[in-house]
Design a protein around this motif. Structure first.
Motif, PDB file in Angstrom:
ATOM      1  N   LYS A  70       0.841  -1.215   0.000  1.00 48.61           N
ATOM      2  CA  LYS A  70       0.000   0.000   0.000  1.00 48.61           C
ATOM      3  C   LYS A  70       0.867   1.252   0.000  1.00 48.61           C
ATOM      4  N   ASP A  71       1.935   1.222   0.795  1.00 46.51           N
ATOM      5  CA  ASP A  71       2.850   2.375   0.841  1.00 46.51           C
ATOM      6  C   ASP A  71       3.447   2.636  -0.540  1.00 46.51           C
ATOM      7  N   ALA A  72       3.822   1.558  -1.221  1.00 50.10           N
ATOM      8  CA  ALA A  72       4.441   1.696  -2.561  1.00 50.10           C
ATOM      9  C   ALA A  72       3.448   2.313  -3.545  1.00 50.10           C
ATOM     10  N   LEU A  73       2.203   1.854  -3.493  1.00 47.84           N
ATOM     11  CA  LEU A  73       1.185   2.415  -4.407  1.00 47.84           C
ATOM     12  C   LEU A  73       0.987   3.905  -4.136  1.00 47.84           C
ATOM     13  N   ARG A  74       0.947   4.229  -2.844  1.00 49.47           N
ATOM     14  CA  ARG A  74       0.736   5.627  -2.452  1.00 49.47           C
ATOM     15  C   ARG A  74       1.918   6.482  -2.934  1.00 49.47           C
ATOM     16  N   LYS A  75       3.131   6.011  -2.690  1.00 43.12           N
ATOM     17  CA  LYS A  75       4.336   6.744  -3.118  1.00 43.12           C
ATOM     18  C   LYS A  75       4.347   6.943  -4.623  1.00 43.12           C
ATOM     19  N   ALA A  76       3.982   5.879  -5.361  1.00 41.97           N
ATOM     20  CA  ALA A  76       4.034   5.928  -6.829  1.00 41.97           C
ATOM     21  C   ALA A  76       2.840   6.675  -7.411  1.00 41.97           C
ATOM     22  N   LYS A  77       1.869   6.930  -6.580  1.00 40.16           N
ATOM     23  CA  LYS A  77       0.630   7.606  -7.011  1.00 40.16           C
ATOM     24  C   LYS A  77      -0.020   6.859  -8.179  1.00 40.16           C
ATOM     25  N   ILE A  78      -0.190   5.571  -8.025  1.00 37.81           N
ATOM     26  CA  ILE A  78      -0.841   4.783  -9.082  1.00 37.81           C
ATOM     27  C   ILE A  78      -1.936   3.896  -8.479  1.00 37.81           C
ATOM     28  N   ASN A  79      -2.826   3.427  -9.362  1.00 37.41           N
ATOM     29  CA  ASN A  79      -3.826   2.438  -8.956  1.00 37.41           C
ATOM     30  C   ASN A  79      -3.272   1.052  -9.239  1.00 37.41           C
ATOM     31  N   PRO A  80      -3.649   0.063  -8.458  1.00 39.29           N
ATOM     32  CA  PRO A  80      -3.118  -1.286  -8.688  1.00 39.29           C
ATOM     33  C   PRO A  80      -3.363  -1.778 -10.114  1.00 39.29           C
ATOM     34  N   GLU A  81      -4.491  -1.363 -10.714  1.00 41.34           N
ATOM     35  CA  GLU A  81      -4.842  -1.837 -12.072  1.00 41.34           C
ATOM     36  C   GLU A  81      -3.816  -1.380 -13.109  1.00 41.34           C
ATOM     37  N   GLN A  82      -3.064  -0.327 -12.800  1.00 43.44           N
ATOM     38  CA  GLN A  82      -2.081   0.185 -13.780  1.00 43.44           C
ATOM     39  C   GLN A  82      -0.830  -0.697 -13.869  1.00 43.44           C
ATOM     40  N   ILE A  83      -0.643  -1.563 -12.884  1.00 46.87           N
ATOM     41  CA  ILE A  83       0.551  -2.435 -12.891  1.00 46.87           C
ATOM     42  C   ILE A  83       0.449  -3.408 -14.059  1.00 46.87           C
ATOM     43  N   ASP A  84       1.568  -3.551 -14.822  1.00 48.20           N
ATOM     44  CA  ASP A  84       1.549  -4.469 -15.963  1.00 48.20           C
ATOM     45  C   ASP A  84       2.110  -5.848 -15.629  1.00 48.20           C
ATOM     46  N   TYR A  85       3.171  -5.868 -14.801  1.00 46.74           N
ATOM     47  CA  TYR A  85       3.814  -7.144 -14.467  1.00 46.74           C
ATOM     48  C   TYR A  85       4.187  -7.164 -12.990  1.00 46.74           C
ATOM     49  N   ILE A  86       4.219  -8.370 -12.442  1.00 43.24           N
ATOM     50  CA  ILE A  86       4.687  -8.538 -11.055  1.00 43.24           C
ATOM     51  C   ILE A  86       5.979  -9.353 -11.107  1.00 43.24           C
ATOM     52  N   ALA A  87       7.120  -8.678 -10.844  1.00 42.40           N
ATOM     53  CA  ALA A  87       8.400  -9.393 -10.791  1.00 42.40           C
ATOM     54  C   ALA A  87       8.597  -9.871  -9.362  1.00 42.40           C
ATOM     55  N   PHE A  88       8.956 -11.129  -9.205  1.00 43.92           N
ATOM     56  CA  PHE A  88       9.028 -11.718  -7.866  1.00 43.92           C
ATOM     57  C   PHE A  88      10.319 -12.533  -7.725  1.00 43.92           C
ATOM     58  N   ALA A  89      11.076 -12.262  -6.646  1.00 43.53           N
ATOM     59  CA  ALA A  89      12.317 -13.009  -6.396  1.00 43.53           C
ATOM     60  C   ALA A  89      11.964 -14.403  -5.881  1.00 43.53           C
ATOM     61  N   VAL A  90      12.164 -15.411  -6.738  1.00 45.44           N
ATOM     62  CA  VAL A  90      11.714 -16.777  -6.399  1.00 45.44           C
ATOM     63  C   VAL A  90      12.808 -17.607  -5.708  1.00 45.44           C
ATOM     64  N   GLY A  91      14.012 -17.063  -5.558  1.00 41.95           N
ATOM     65  CA  GLY A  91      15.101 -17.768  -4.890  1.00 41.95           C
ATOM     66  C   GLY A  91      16.422 -17.261  -5.438  1.00 41.95           C
ATOM     67  N   PRO A  92      17.555 -17.648  -4.874  1.00 44.94           N
ATOM     68  CA  PRO A  92      17.665 -18.457  -3.666  1.00 44.94           C
ATOM     69  C   PRO A  92      17.341 -17.637  -2.425  1.00 44.94           C
ATOM     70  N   GLY A  93      17.032 -18.341  -1.342  1.00 40.58           N
ATOM     71  CA  GLY A  93      16.683 -17.634  -0.109  1.00 40.58           C
ATOM     72  C   GLY A  93      16.163 -18.605   0.936  1.00 40.58           C
ATOM     73  N   LEU A  94      15.565 -18.061   1.972  1.00 41.18           N
ATOM     74  CA  LEU A  94      15.021 -18.885   3.058  1.00 41.18           C
ATOM     75  C   LEU A  94      13.635 -19.380   2.647  1.00 41.18           C
ATOM     76  N   ALA A  95      13.436 -20.697   2.699  1.00 40.98           N
ATOM     77  CA  ALA A  95      12.176 -21.269   2.196  1.00 40.98           C
ATOM     78  C   ALA A  95      10.918 -20.639   2.843  1.00 40.98           C
ATOM     79  N   PRO A  96      10.851 -20.509   4.164  1.00 49.38           N
ATOM     80  CA  PRO A  96       9.623 -19.929   4.737  1.00 49.38           C
ATOM     81  C   PRO A  96       9.387 -18.484   4.287  1.00 49.38           C
ATOM     82  N   ALA A  97      10.472 -17.730   4.138  1.00 49.33           N
ATOM     83  CA  ALA A  97      10.359 -16.327   3.712  1.00 49.33           C
ATOM     84  C   ALA A  97       9.857 -16.257   2.264  1.00 49.33           C
TER      85      ALA A  97
END
Ligand code: KG4
Ligand code: ZN
Length: 357
Positions: A70-97
């Motif tokens: 929510k903070d990121a959307l507010r800072k960017a002054k955008i609506n969630p619908e305007q997002i085109d892609y969701i980049a997500f760090a899938v690993g390596p890392g801690l499994a539960p995290a």
């Protein structure tokens, strides 16, 4: 084009929104604007345990993700619908995290009906150097062309979880030529910090303390006599424990001695790291050196690298983008998009804690 970047591989909940500024729809562009870069750190939670507790990290991510989003959307002054892609760090890392991040990403992707770009966390640490020379500091617009990295290059990742050397022909064609056989360099600095009674994470605190002391104590340089390009930091840590115990038998660990110990340990760790980087440079004769990961936030290490590798072009991330963040994940996502990688969706996205580079 707007890309959301989500980072939950360890103990930072990072969400960023980057905008790819293009005059024509569907045309790749080199102009990137960081609209938001929000991070919720968990230092305080893990501090009393002296290191990251995976299950607590996951609990904190779950709690923080909706807030940071929510903070990121507010800072960017955008609506969630305007997002085109969701980049997500899938690993390596801690499994539960990672799992906590995955649950959030699945929910979001389903709700917004947007595709997911799976990103390797380590790739993010390297590619973020492309944002390192923003001439106009007042503007958050970066021109990717202004950091025109010459290849072949040596890539070095120095973080809390990894110490890796790569021989790179470009950002997508590389091979691993060395890595730590035990602790990562950041982990080792964190452990040394703990021995000196400093709060987690020890890396930045050791850096600060080291500036007030001198490297008067001699510590070993593990693996130096082995011809390979691997690192080892566990022996250095053991030697440090023994040194501190010996000193304690003779006198109190006052601030002056602590500063000398911090300076000595930091020097030994960096000498041992750079010894192998130098060997890699001699062997592979690259044009550039690209360094990424939390430990390269360290100014002493930056200066050492610059003075040691004068003949090479050296690339670091901006200091505030060296430790884990969502910007590097969104940016990596953008580069992957241009390579036409397979996108995922809420049914298919998966994590891989042990994923290598
Ligand atoms: O890349 P990162 O944020 O997380 C991982 O992917 O592991 O790196 C975190 C590591 C920690 O070990 C931390 O102590 C170290 O980076 N670090 C530093 C500094 N800032 C963070 N080490 C030395 N000097 C610093 N200024
Ligand atoms: Zn990292």
């Amino acid at each position: 084009m707007l890309i959301l970047g989500i980072e939950t591989t360890c103990d930072e909940t990072g969400i960023s929104i980057i905008k790819v500024i293009s005059k024509k729809l569907g045309v790749w562009s080199d102009k990137i604007e960081i609209l938001a870069n929000e991070i919720a750190t968990q230092y305080k939670i893990h501090s009393k345990y002296g290191g990251v507790v995976p299950i607590l990290a996951a609990r904190e991510h779950k709690k923080n993700l909706p807030i940071v989003y929510k903070d990121a959307l507010r800072k960017a002054k955008i609506n969630p619908e305007q997002i085109d892609y969701i980049a997500f760090a899938v690993g390596p890392g801690l499994a539960p995290a990672l799992l906590a991040g995955k649950e959030f990403v699945i929910e979001l992707s389903r709700k917004l009906d947007k595709p997911i770009i799976p990103v390797n966390h380590l790739f993010g640490h390297l590619i973020v150097s492309k944002l390192s020379s923003n001439k106009n500091l007042k503007s958050k617009i970066y021109n990717l062309k202004s950091v025109d990295i010459e290849f072949p290059a040596i890539g070095l990742i120095v973080s809390g979880g990894h110490t890796i050397l790569l021989q790179m022909n470009n950002f997508f064609e590389y091979k691993k030529i060395g890595e730590t056989v035990d602790d990562a360099i950041g982990e080792c600095l964190d452990k040394a910090g703990r021995i000196l009674g400093l709060e987690y994470p020890g890396g930045p605190k050791i850096e600060k303390l080291a500036k007030e002391g001198n490297p008067v104590f001699t510590l070993p340089k593990p693996m130096a006599f082995q011809k390979n390009l691997n690192f080892s930091f566990a022996g250095l840590k053991t030697a440090f424990v023994e040194l501190v115990d010996e000193i304690k038998l003779l006198k109190k660990l006052d601030d002056l001695i602590k500063a000398d110990l911090a300076a000595s340990f930091q020097k030994a760790a960096f000498d041992s790291l750079l010894f192998k980087v130098k060997r890699a440079v001699e062997l592979y004769k690259p044009k550039s050196l690209i360094v990424g990961g939390g430990v390269i936030a360290n100014q002493t290490l930056r200066s050492l690298i610059v003075s040691m590798f004068k003949g090479l072009s050296v690339y670091f991330p901006d200091k505030n983008l060296a430790t884990d963040n969502g910007v590097q994940i969104a940016l990596a996502g953008y580069f992957l998009l241009q390579k036409s990688i397979q996108l995922e969706n809420y049914n298919s996205v998966d994590i891989n804690a042990n994923r290598s580079i």
